[in-house]
Design a protein around this motif. Sequence first.
Motif: not given
Length: 270
Positions: A180-202
């Motif tokens: 489970v991953i809960f994203v609740d930080a800087d809104k401008a960062g969300y897209r990059g965070y989720v891209e990294t999570i999916l690309q890096n297999g997290l």
Amino acid sequence: MTVYDPAIRELAALLESPEMKDVKPEIREKLENILEMSKKRHNYADEITTKHSDVLDQITKETTTHPWEEVFKAGKTSWIMPARMISSPISSQFLKFIVSMAKAKQVLEIGMFTGYTALSMAEALPPDGVVITCEIADYLKSLTSEFFSRSPHGKKIKPYFGPAGETLETLTKEGRLFDVIFVDADKAGYRGYVETILQNGLLAPNGIILADNAFSDGRPYLLPKSREENPMNDFNEYIANRPDLRQVLLPFRDGILAIRRTSEVEGKVD
Ligand SMILES: C[S@@+](CC[C@H](N)C(=O)[O-])C[C@H]1O[C@@H](n2cnc3c(N)ncnc32)[C@H](O)[C@@H]1O
């Protein structure tokens, strides 16, 4: 009570405005009733939802009364941290449901603040479960460590301080995998965070990502849709346009976008 729906905020402002002085009393009364009905709906959801734990209650109260402005003026934070960033008992209970239903053992949070949601999710984990939570503001180190020490579940929480983008790279090197991953930080960062999570297999097989503030106070559907002016809409549309993902925007409070892999949502037939 934080009002997230811009239509209700608009109605409240209208009722306070000088324009209302010429309005017939029966119309004013009807408008006031509409506002009241919205408050009652909100309060009813709070009343019926299971209450949060005593420690979460203390964290909520102490976050609200914390002298954030003085802390900022003393140079301890880089901005006045708004107490309203803390989540609510409804979000706490929802996160606990998801963590327990997923039988999660490894949870990631991006955006810890005073630890309310980190501790909520820890409360739903088995004894060997872990919540890794990312936070950029060093000031929160001692505050959250003291808060977490008040709960037996606090020992399941491992804060990583620093920019979340860098922490995600560290977690990748550590070979972490999250249910489970809960994203609740800087809104401008969300897209990059989720891209990294999916690309890096997290994200573990059958994992779920929950992105908070998907409604961002109404900005995604009220403001121009450019990436710079409207990062939350950019993120929501980016997810909605990825065929490998399925998503549902849960319209409670400021909205949560729940995201899973298409292959894990769509059923198969023989
Ligand atoms: C909305 S608050 C989190 C609230 C918390 N999840 C809760 O419900 O109690 C967002 C937090 O993200 C942190 N933050 C903002 N940008 C960040 C970044 N780039 N990396 C890590 N944390 C960040 C902020 O300092 C803030 O404490």
